[in-house]
Motif scaffolding. Structure first.
Motif: not given
Length: 449
Positions: A80-85, A87-94, A367-371, A442-444
């Motif tokens: 879901h987060l990858h769909t949003m942002v 390859n911002r792995w640091a953000y996803i990891a947070s 729709l639910p998030p991509l994937y 600026h992050r979500p």
DNA sequence: AAATCCACCAACCGCCGCTAA
DNA sequence: CTTAGCGGCGGTTGGTGGATT
């Protein structure tokens, strides 16, 4: 700035860390804490550069690290987060306590190959479907998430003799970008006229000063539809004048560049507003109009965040929609004049074989998030979109709905019309993540600080 | 049993933006 | 104002070990 000074040193050791080195690093940080990594090698007696020490600590040694297989929930969240942002792995990891960006990145890069295999299945569905001639160009554009998948889609289209479909409404690839969403901070949750977002940083944010719109029946230049708050605030639109029309939201920046929003099919008395995090549309069925202008009267934080969880809104209806309206939509769909070609609200009525009562049930088709969407769950969501997905989920969990019977019914739907599957997959493919060109600060998560 | 393939993932590389000199 | 140093990040590499031939 180039290579770090420490990395030029000849003495530094490279490669895998030994248990002895780990122990030295742990001992040092336990004793002194961390802060200045460049001092660590010298003071700890390690023949490593500070950067390497930092990496080892962050990715492996720190006590709150969580290792092992990703849980289904973690996987779901990553997707879901990858769909949003992207390859911002640091953000996803947070968002995943104890997981590192590196681990998530590795996981994604391994996993994406499976998606490529799946894309081949999708392309076969395309070939089998007559729908593809009506699909807009943007569904085939590269994206950070589905770039290779879409390449496959496109190549498949070209090899069987069909030209890639062109849209008469959507902007070209060169002028079309996904909206750089998190530059906007919600500053007022309850204004009467607009949900307001202010740019957090005028240096990096893009000013959006107008919404341009065109219905299918119109020709010529796109006309300006709404006047925006002079502060450059975005995010409101009325569908008052767009009854029965498929239309395309296109945002225009102050530099003239156009930004594509997700296409949405709408009817009057409803409204939709651009979800500033995902680029999807959030629909508030409980809003009230005033003075004939239908606006986003309120989007509170919980609703807003819920819209993120639900993923993009593809289609919305509100109040009465008679069968003739559906017929109009169907005509547009079949003739290809509908630019989005993913009119799931109509699909719901068509494939469920029953007229949907929009007079009694507000309809929100999420729709639910991509994937995250198996064919079955997508069908569930479509079939019951009028009930609101969350409520439907609750009904499943409380056994008010017999899930096995639901699945049987849904299976029948798919057996009756396989093109629905393709439709859903196309729809998902259209949900482009934020482009790589927007690595903004600026992050979500800042939005509600 | 040996050779080869392949997936995984820890670590490296290079770039970016910030900050202090 | 310029520049070096640094932390942080994302892309990529290459070693390792299990699977396959």
């Amino acid at each position: 700035m180039g290579r770090h000074l420490c990395c030029n040193q000849q003495k530094v050791k490279r490669g895998l860390w030994s248990p002895d080195e780990d122990e030295k690093l742990i001992n040092y940080i336990t004793k002194y804490g961390y802060g200045c990594w460049s001092e660590v090698p010298e003071k700890s007696g390690l023949q490593r550069c500070g950067k390497s020490c930092r990496l080892r600590w962050i990715n492996y040694l720190r006590p709150d690290i969580r290792r092992g297989n990703f849980s289904p929930n973690e996987e779901k969240l990553i997707i879901h987060l990858h769909t949003m942002v992207g390859n911002r792995w640091a953000y996803i990891a947070s968002h995943l306590p104890g997981r590192t960006d590196n681990e998530i990145k590795n996981y994604w890069n391994s996993w994406i190959k499976k998606k490529l295999a799946k894309a081949e299945i999708i392309s076969k569905n395309i070939e089998a479907s007559k729908v593809h001639n009506n699909l807009p160009q943007f569904l085939f554009e590269e994206s950070a998430t589905l770039g290779n998948e879409n390449k496959l889609l496109k190549s498949e289209m070209n090899t069987d003799g069909h030209a890639a479909p062109q849209s008469h409404v959507l902007p070209s690839k060169e002028t079309c970008e996904t909206f750089p969403l998190w530059d906007y901070k919600m500053i007022n949750h309850s204004t009467a006229r607009n949900s307001q977002y202010e740019m957090e940083d005028s240096k990096t944010a893009l000013t959006i000063d107008s919404l341009l719109i065109r219905t299918d029946s119109e020709t010529g230049p796109i006309r300006e539809f709404n006047t925006w708050d002079p502060s450059g605030i975005l995010i409101n639109s009325s569908s008052k004048n767009c009854k029965n029309s498929d239309f395309q939201y296109i945002l225009q920046r102050d530099n003239g560049q156009q930004v594509q929003g997700l296409p949405v099919s709408n009817t009057w008395h409803g409204y939709s507003s651009l979800n500033p995090i995902e680029g999807s549309f959030y629909y508030n069925p409980n809003s009230e109009s005033s003075n004939g202008v239908h606006t986003t009267s309120s989007i509170n934080e919980s609703d807003f965040m819920r819209s993120l969880d639900m993923g993009p809104l593809i289609y919305s209806h509100h109040e009465t929609l008679d069968p003739a309206d559906h017929a109009n939509v169907a005509t547009m769909w079949e003739s290809g004049s509908s630019p989005n070609g993913v009119d799931l609200g109509y699909s719901e009525c068509l494939y469920s074989g029953e007229q949907y009562n929009h007079a009694t049930e507000n309809s929100c088709s999420y729709l639910p998030p991509l994937y995250d969407v198996s064919e079955e769950s997508a069908a569930i969501d479509i079939k019951h979109s009028g009930n609101n997905s969350l409520r439907y989920l609750e009904q499943i969990q409380s056994n008010e709905i017999n899930i096995s019977q639901e699945m049987d019914a849904i299976q029948q739907i798919f057996e009756q019309n396989s093109s629905l599957v393709t439709t859903i997959q196309y729809c998902l493919g259209s949900h482009s993540p934020v482009s790589d060109s927007h690595h903004l600060h600026h992050r979500p998560q800042d939005a509600f600080d």
